[in-house]
Design an enzyme around this catalytic site. Structure first.
Site, mmCIF file in Angstrom:
data_model
loop_
_atom_site.group_PDB
_atom_site.id
_atom_site.type_symbol
_atom_site.label_atom_id
_atom_site.label_comp_id
_atom_site.label_asym_id
_atom_site.label_seq_id
_atom_site.Cartn_x
_atom_site.Cartn_y
_atom_site.Cartn_z
ATOM 1 N N ASN A 82 38.043 43.178 50.002
ATOM 2 C CA ASN A 82 39.440 43.521 49.745
ATOM 3 C C ASN A 82 39.889 42.903 48.428
ATOM 4 O O ASN A 82 39.693 41.704 48.205
ATOM 5 C CB ASN A 82 40.327 42.984 50.871
ATOM 6 C CG ASN A 82 41.803 43.050 50.528
ATOM 7 O OD1 ASN A 82 42.434 44.088 50.627
ATOM 8 N ND2 ASN A 82 42.376 41.921 50.106
ATOM 9 N N GLU A 83 40.469 43.713 47.567
ATOM 10 C CA GLU A 83 41.037 43.223 46.301
ATOM 11 C C GLU A 83 40.088 42.256 45.601
ATOM 12 O O GLU A 83 40.433 41.117 45.281
ATOM 13 C CB GLU A 83 42.410 42.581 46.544
ATOM 14 C CG GLU A 83 43.440 43.585 47.033
ATOM 15 C CD GLU A 83 44.861 43.026 47.126
ATOM 16 O OE1 GLU A 83 45.060 41.831 46.849
ATOM 17 O OE2 GLU A 83 45.763 43.792 47.490
ATOM 18 N N GLN B 146 52.983 45.922 56.594
ATOM 19 C CA GLN B 146 52.022 45.813 57.679
ATOM 20 C C GLN B 146 52.718 46.160 58.982
ATOM 21 O O GLN B 146 53.940 46.165 59.050
ATOM 22 C CB GLN B 146 51.445 44.410 57.730
ATOM 23 C CG GLN B 146 50.601 44.051 56.522
ATOM 24 C CD GLN B 146 49.934 42.679 56.639
ATOM 25 O OE1 GLN B 146 49.935 42.048 57.699
ATOM 26 N NE2 GLN B 146 49.404 42.218 55.540
ATOM 27 N N GLU C 27 46.669 49.914 51.324
ATOM 28 C CA GLU C 27 47.825 49.008 51.336
ATOM 29 C C GLU C 27 48.925 49.642 50.507
ATOM 30 O O GLU C 27 48.729 49.929 49.321
ATOM 31 C CB GLU C 27 47.486 47.620 50.771
ATOM 32 C CG GLU C 27 46.576 46.798 51.659
ATOM 33 C CD GLU C 27 46.416 45.350 51.194
ATOM 34 O OE1 GLU C 27 47.369 44.815 50.573
ATOM 35 O OE2 GLU C 27 45.354 44.762 51.448
#
Length: 505
Positions: free
Chosen positions: A172-173, A353, A306
């Site tokens: 992630n990222e 979220q 996201e």
């Protein structure tokens, strides 16, 4: 009068149900308190998972749920979250306030939650501090139906049958909290990890690589996308190569001081935030165009795992909590309309979220729970899932505001449409903070009787800052009505989300 024309014969593509995905992370009160309270809690639960949250999420038909992060994923080791809960290690969450994670919510609890709400699991593997072997073993633990030691361990921990997890993120990222890697270096890691992350169950495994940060123009247009795909090499995109990827994930948050606070914002800040949300459309075009250089046949799907509003008060020391108003609902609707309009490009998205964090659908406080305006948008929009996106042409005025030298403008009306089960489902937003809008709706390719009935569901507040609280949890909620088709003329209230169903037979 504003013109809205739906071109029924111009079909864009199937609306992948995964466009309506969600995301949870071990961050603040998202997992613990928001989802997992433990089996001994006085709050009604199923194996420690909150029943009220389960019931609310099941109603909106969530397609897919991403976990365990987010930044948390690249310091998470899956073996910490299996076995007897009392014997699991207590670990430090280095990304979110150095809080202690009991690891009471791990792989089995996540899969259990997905099954209870009806969502496909999407697991993000640890690349930052993990190894290809750790990721490979996690897939085997989840998916292998045979008699290996890891499959036996899964059975001993309570799951005789494999979990059959299809969707796997490779970190992630990685450009930031996931390891601060350059795109070429990350491409090498992806090829290594993907080579060993076999599906183990004979299913159709779907591997997703980390894409660019959406608010960095260089990453979107050039650096991350092109250099990553160059590092992957074109042959790794072919169906027969084990190091291939199936998805590429863009992240973009609607954020910035120009949008004001979650509840305290001016008219100019209201329009600034909506304008920032609409930037998603150009990002999709830019990233897909860059991907097409190395992937012209579009074997790799564009994922936005996201997205959502991030207001200034949502900080790490507050667990990234913020309130959620009608303005946030408009942001959600504008995004979903964009995804539906680009159904030929976008295969999955995950709002950030689900519970208590950022643009949450649900807020909890001890044994209380409330549904935010964003939740109601997802409830209204669920009829788009699995439909066929068709072209919508909108001829609407632009509206906006000026503050000093800053001027922002947005189209007053935006929307999307899909066909499913002999129905046309049309969603429209009126972004004006104060003015209603009369629209003339025309369905090209269909002769509509002037007396035809329309089902109309509407989400609107008295004010754009209207929101639900634990003292007034239903202040903002959808209203449904059936109206007669009056020469195709409809009046949309200010700052409203509207869904109109037209029977075509």
């Amino acid at each position: 009068m504003t013109q809205v024309k739906v071109v029924l014969d111009e079909r864009i593509g199937k609306v992948n149900p995964n466009i309506f995905g969600h995301f949870i992370e071990h961050l603040g009160r998202c997992v613990y308190e928001g989802i997992f309270v433990g089996p001994e809690s006085k709050i009604a639960n199923t194996r420690g998972l909150r029943n009220d949250v389960i019931d609310a999420l099941r109603k909106i038909e969530p397609s897919i749920l991403r976990w365990p992060g987010g930044c948390f994923a690249d310091d998470y080791h899956w073996r910490d979250g299996i076995g007897c809960p009392d014997e699991r290690p207590r670990t430090v969450n280095i990304n979110w306030g150095y809080s202690i994670d009991s690891n009471a919510f791990g792989t089995h609890e996540f899969i259990d939650f997905c099954r209870l709400i009806g969502a496909e699991p999407y697991i993000c593997a640890n690349v930052g501090t993990g190894t290809p072997q750790e990721a490979r073993n996690w897939v085997e633990y989840c998916n292998f139906p045979g008699d290996s030691s890891l499959a036996r361990l899964r059975r001993a921990n309570g799951s005789e049958e494999p979990f059959n997890v299809k969707y796997w993120g490779i970190g992630n990222e990685l450009w930031g909290c996931g390891g601060s890697l350059p795109p070429g270096d990350y491409a090498i890691e992806v090829r290594r990890f993907a080579s060993f992350m076999r599906d183990f169950g004979g299913g159709d495994m779907y591997k997703i690589a980390c894409g660019p940060r959406g608010d960095d123009p260089c990453m979107v247009r050039r650096d991350w996308v092109l250099e990553f795909f160059e590092g992957m090499q074109t042959q790794t995109l072919s169906d027969g190569c084990r190091s291939r990827i199936d998805g590429f994930a863009l992240h973009y948050y609607t954020r910035g001081a120009g949008g004001g606070g979650a509840l305290d914002f001016s008219e100019h800040e209201y329009y600034w935030l909506l304008n920032a949300a609409l930037a998603m459309e150009s990002l999709i075009r830019q990233v897909r165009t860059a991907m097409d250089v190395y992937d012209p046949c579009r074997k790799v799907g564009l994922v936005i795992d996201e997205w959502g509003t991030w207001h200034p008060e949502a900080k790490g020391d507050t667990g990234l909590e913020q309130q959620n108003t009608m303005r946030d609902a408009l942001v959600a609707a504008l995004h979903l309309d964009i995804f539906i309009k680009h159904a030929d490009k976008v295969v999955m998205t995950n709002i950030a979220q689900t519970i208590n964090v950022l643009q949450a659908l649900i807020l909890t406080k001890e044994d209380k729970m409330l549904l935010t305006p964003t939740y109601h948008v997802f409830d209204i929009y669920k009829r788009h899932q699995g439909g066929t996106s068709v072209r919508v042409l909108v001829d609407a005025p632009t509206i906006g505001s000026r503050s000093g030298e800053s001027c922002v403008e947005v189209p007053q009306i935006a929307g999307a449409a899909s066909l499913r089960d002999d129905d046309l489902f049309l969603t429209l937003t009126n972004s004006s903070i104060s003015d209603e809008c009369e629209i003339q709706l025309e369905l090209l390719g269909l002769s509509v009787d002037a007396a035809k009935e329309l089902k109309w569901e509407q989400l609107v507040g008295i004010d754009a800052s209207d929101h639900n609280t634990f003292e007034d949890s239903t202040r903002v909620r959808p209203q449904s009505k059936v109206i007669n088709w009056d020469k195709g003329t409809l009046v949309l209230p200010p700052h409203s989300v509207n869904a109109i169903t037209v029977g075509l037979k």
